[in-house]
Design a protein around this motif. Sequence first.
Motif, PDB file in Angstrom:
ATOM      1  N   ASP A  83       0.793  -1.138  -0.121  1.00 31.44           N
ATOM      2  CA  ASP A  83       0.201  -0.139  -0.241  1.00 31.44           C
ATOM      3  C   ASP A  83       0.900   1.287   0.118  1.00 31.44           C
ATOM      4  O   ASP A  83       0.503   2.289  -0.806  1.00 31.44           O
ATOM      5  N   GLU A  84       1.917   1.235   0.902  1.00 35.51           N
ATOM      6  CA  GLU A  84       2.912   2.380   0.672  1.00 35.51           C
ATOM      7  C   GLU A  84       3.532   2.760  -0.564  1.00 35.51           C
ATOM      8  O   GLU A  84       3.729   3.775  -1.046  1.00 35.51           O
ATOM      9  N   ARG A  85       3.974   1.407  -1.264  1.00 36.01           N
ATOM     10  CA  ARG A  85       4.626   1.737  -2.599  1.00 36.01           C
ATOM     11  C   ARG A  85       3.440   2.287  -3.304  1.00 36.01           C
ATOM     12  O   ARG A  85       3.864   3.185  -4.321  1.00 36.01           O
ATOM     13  N   GLN A  86       2.299   1.874  -3.460  1.00 35.44           N
ATOM     14  CA  GLN A  86       1.305   2.245  -4.459  1.00 35.44           C
ATOM     15  C   GLN A  86       0.995   3.791  -4.328  1.00 35.44           C
ATOM     16  O   GLN A  86       0.687   4.466  -5.366  1.00 35.44           O
ATOM     17  N   PHE A  87       1.225   4.357  -3.140  1.00 30.77           N
ATOM     18  CA  PHE A  87       0.792   5.802  -2.900  1.00 30.77           C
ATOM     19  C   PHE A  87       2.181   6.542  -3.337  1.00 30.77           C
ATOM     20  O   PHE A  87       2.046   7.563  -3.967  1.00 30.77           O
ATOM     21  N   TRP A  88       3.412   5.939  -2.534  1.00 31.86           N
ATOM     22  CA  TRP A  88       4.465   6.727  -2.744  1.00 31.86           C
ATOM     23  C   TRP A  88       5.562   6.668  -3.914  1.00 31.86           C
ATOM     24  O   TRP A  88       6.352   7.695  -4.326  1.00 31.86           O
ATOM     25  N   GLU A  89       5.381   5.552  -4.552  1.00 34.69           N
ATOM     26  CA  GLU A  89       6.165   5.301  -5.704  1.00 34.69           C
ATOM     27  C   GLU A  89       6.157   6.367  -6.940  1.00 34.69           C
ATOM     28  O   GLU A  89       7.252   6.704  -7.546  1.00 34.69           O
ATOM     29  N   PRO A  90       5.099   6.978  -7.396  1.00 34.21           N
ATOM     30  CA  PRO A  90       5.061   7.811  -8.315  1.00 34.21           C
ATOM     31  C   PRO A  90       5.988   9.077  -8.102  1.00 34.21           C
ATOM     32  O   PRO A  90       6.590   9.501  -8.627  1.00 34.21           O
ATOM     33  N   GLY A  91       5.830   9.194  -6.859  1.00 32.51           N
ATOM     34  CA  GLY A  91       6.738  10.443  -6.417  1.00 32.51           C
ATOM     35  C   GLY A  91       7.910   9.998  -5.954  1.00 32.51           C
ATOM     36  O   GLY A  91       9.108  10.858  -6.228  1.00 32.51           O
ATOM     37  N   MET A  92       8.546   8.875  -5.594  1.00 33.37           N
ATOM     38  CA  MET A  92       9.958   8.228  -5.633  1.00 33.37           C
ATOM     39  C   MET A  92      10.573   8.430  -6.972  1.00 33.37           C
ATOM     40  O   MET A  92      11.558   8.524  -7.110  1.00 33.37           O
ATOM     41  N   LYS A  93       9.762   7.570  -7.859  1.00 28.47           N
ATOM     42  CA  LYS A  93      10.313   7.623  -9.220  1.00 28.47           C
ATOM     43  C   LYS A  93      10.331   8.744 -10.036  1.00 28.47           C
ATOM     44  O   LYS A  93      11.062   9.011 -11.022  1.00 28.47           O
ATOM     45  N   LEU A  94       9.259   9.594 -10.170  1.00 25.61           N
ATOM     46  CA  LEU A  94       8.897  10.754 -10.991  1.00 25.61           C
ATOM     47  C   LEU A  94       8.778  10.244 -12.434  1.00 25.61           C
ATOM     48  O   LEU A  94       8.227   9.171 -12.541  1.00 25.61           O
ATOM     49  N   GLY A  95       9.122  10.933 -13.277  1.00 22.41           N
ATOM     50  CA  GLY A  95       9.165  10.702 -14.676  1.00 22.41           C
ATOM     51  C   GLY A  95       7.562  10.540 -14.957  1.00 22.41           C
ATOM     52  O   GLY A  95       6.810  11.299 -14.535  1.00 22.41           O
ATOM     53  N   ASP A  96       7.354   9.428 -16.118  1.00 23.11           N
ATOM     54  CA  ASP A  96       6.030   9.327 -16.598  1.00 23.11           C
ATOM     55  C   ASP A  96       5.056   9.146 -15.284  1.00 23.11           C
ATOM     56  O   ASP A  96       3.741   9.406 -15.354  1.00 23.11           O
ATOM     57  N   SER A  97       5.255   8.028 -14.423  1.00 24.85           N
ATOM     58  CA  SER A  97       4.462   7.844 -13.348  1.00 24.85           C
ATOM     59  C   SER A  97       4.271   9.168 -12.795  1.00 24.85           C
ATOM     60  O   SER A  97       2.743   9.390 -12.160  1.00 24.85           O
ATOM     61  N   GLY A  98       4.957   9.851 -12.271  1.00 23.51           N
ATOM     62  CA  GLY A  98       4.709  11.153 -11.324  1.00 23.51           C
ATOM     63  C   GLY A  98       3.945  12.294 -12.423  1.00 23.51           C
ATOM     64  O   GLY A  98       3.115  12.745 -11.842  1.00 23.51           O
ATOM     65  N   ARG A  99       4.134  12.320 -13.742  1.00 25.27           N
ATOM     66  CA  ARG A  99       3.470  13.302 -14.408  1.00 25.27           C
ATOM     67  C   ARG A  99       1.955  12.750 -14.847  1.00 25.27           C
ATOM     68  O   ARG A  99       1.133  13.465 -14.686  1.00 25.27           O
ATOM     69  N   GLU A 100       1.688  11.404 -14.639  1.00 25.80           N
ATOM     70  CA  GLU A 100       0.391  10.923 -14.806  1.00 25.80           C
ATOM     71  C   GLU A 100      -0.568  10.805 -13.467  1.00 25.80           C
ATOM     72  O   GLU A 100      -1.679  11.254 -13.660  1.00 25.80           O
ATOM     73  N   ARG A 101       0.124  10.665 -12.593  1.00 21.04           N
ATOM     74  CA  ARG A 101      -0.570  10.679 -11.108  1.00 21.04           C
ATOM     75  C   ARG A 101      -0.435  11.679 -10.105  1.00 21.04           C
ATOM     76  O   ARG A 101      -1.222  11.882  -9.333  1.00 21.04           O
ATOM     77  N   ILE A 102       0.525  12.638 -10.349  1.00 22.87           N
ATOM     78  CA  ILE A 102       0.765  13.609  -9.505  1.00 22.87           C
ATOM     79  C   ILE A 102       0.308  15.203 -10.011  1.00 22.87           C
ATOM     80  O   ILE A 102       1.382  15.516 -10.649  1.00 22.87           O
ATOM     81  N   LYS A 103      -0.946  15.376 -10.051  1.00 20.46           N
ATOM     82  CA  LYS A 103      -1.395  16.648 -10.544  1.00 20.46           C
ATOM     83  C   LYS A 103      -2.697  16.883 -10.271  1.00 20.46           C
ATOM     84  O   LYS A 103      -3.384  15.997  -9.422  1.00 20.46           O
ATOM     85  N   ASN A 104      -3.297  18.295 -10.274  1.00 19.09           N
ATOM     86  CA  ASN A 104      -4.402  18.741 -10.256  1.00 19.09           C
ATOM     87  C   ASN A 104      -4.650  19.036  -8.523  1.00 19.09           C
ATOM     88  O   ASN A 104      -5.811  18.730  -7.996  1.00 19.09           O
ATOM     89  N   ASN A 105      -3.560  18.806  -7.774  1.00 20.16           N
ATOM     90  CA  ASN A 105      -3.958  19.413  -6.287  1.00 20.16           C
ATOM     91  C   ASN A 105      -3.250  20.891  -5.934  1.00 20.16           C
ATOM     92  O   ASN A 105      -2.194  21.196  -6.584  1.00 20.16           O
ATOM     93  N   ASP A 106      -3.913  21.196  -5.246  1.00 22.91           N
ATOM     94  CA  ASP A 106      -3.591  22.439  -4.666  1.00 22.91           C
ATOM     95  C   ASP A 106      -2.182  22.591  -3.642  1.00 22.91           C
ATOM     96  O   ASP A 106      -1.855  21.420  -3.287  1.00 22.91           O
ATOM     97  N   LEU A 107      -1.815  23.546  -3.399  1.00 20.68           N
ATOM     98  CA  LEU A 107      -0.715  23.699  -2.383  1.00 20.68           C
ATOM     99  C   LEU A 107      -0.909  23.113  -1.112  1.00 20.68           C
ATOM    100  O   LEU A 107       0.025  22.427  -0.530  1.00 20.68           O
TER     101      LEU A 107
END
Length: 174
Positions: A83-107
Motif C-alpha cells: 500500500d505504501e509503494r502504491q501511494f509513494w512510488e510515483p513520487g519516488m520515481k517521478l518521470g512518466d508515473s509522476g506526470r500521470e498521477r501527481i497533478k491537479n492538487n493545490d498547494l
Amino acid sequence: MDAEKLYLISEVEGYSPQIGRLLSMMNYARCTTLETVRDLTISQLDYLHDSDSNSIGALLFHIAAVEYAYRTWTFEERDLNYDERQFWEPGMKLGDSGRERIKNNDLTYYLSLLNEVRTKTLEYFSNKEDSWLDIEKPFNNKPSNNYFRWFHVFEDELNHRGQIRLIIKKLRNA
C-alpha cells in the motif's frame, strides 16, 4: 520552526545534541522550500516545461516520499509495504508515473503531505540518542550510517528546491 534561530545550526530542545543539529539543517531546508513555493496555484504546481520535466507538485511530493521512505528504512528497519509503494512510488520515481498521477492538487495538499511526514519523523527522532546516527548499513553497496542517510534526505530536498526555483523562473518567462 523558530524563525529567530533558523540560521543557527544548534541543538533543538527535546532532542539529543547531534540529532538536534541535524534537525536544524532539515528545518532550514524545509523553510526555504516552503518559502519558494508560497502562493503557487494549481496550474503553476502542474506546469511542465517539456515532456520529460517534473512538475513542482511532483517534486514536492517527491520530497515527502523520500523522507517517508528513509524514515521507514531507518527507524522501522523495513521496506515499504504494498500500500505504501502504491501511494509513494510515483513520487519516488517521478518521470512518466509522476506526470500521470501527481497533478491537479493545490498547494495545501502538498504542504499537508510534507507536514504530516515531517511531524512523524520528528516523533521518531525524539526517541533516539546520538549514537543511533552512527549505526552503519550499506547504501548503494557502500558503507554508510544513519547520519549520512538523513543528510541525504535534506540534501535531496535542497537539490529539488533548486529545480523548483528554476521551474518558477521558466514559468515567469513563459
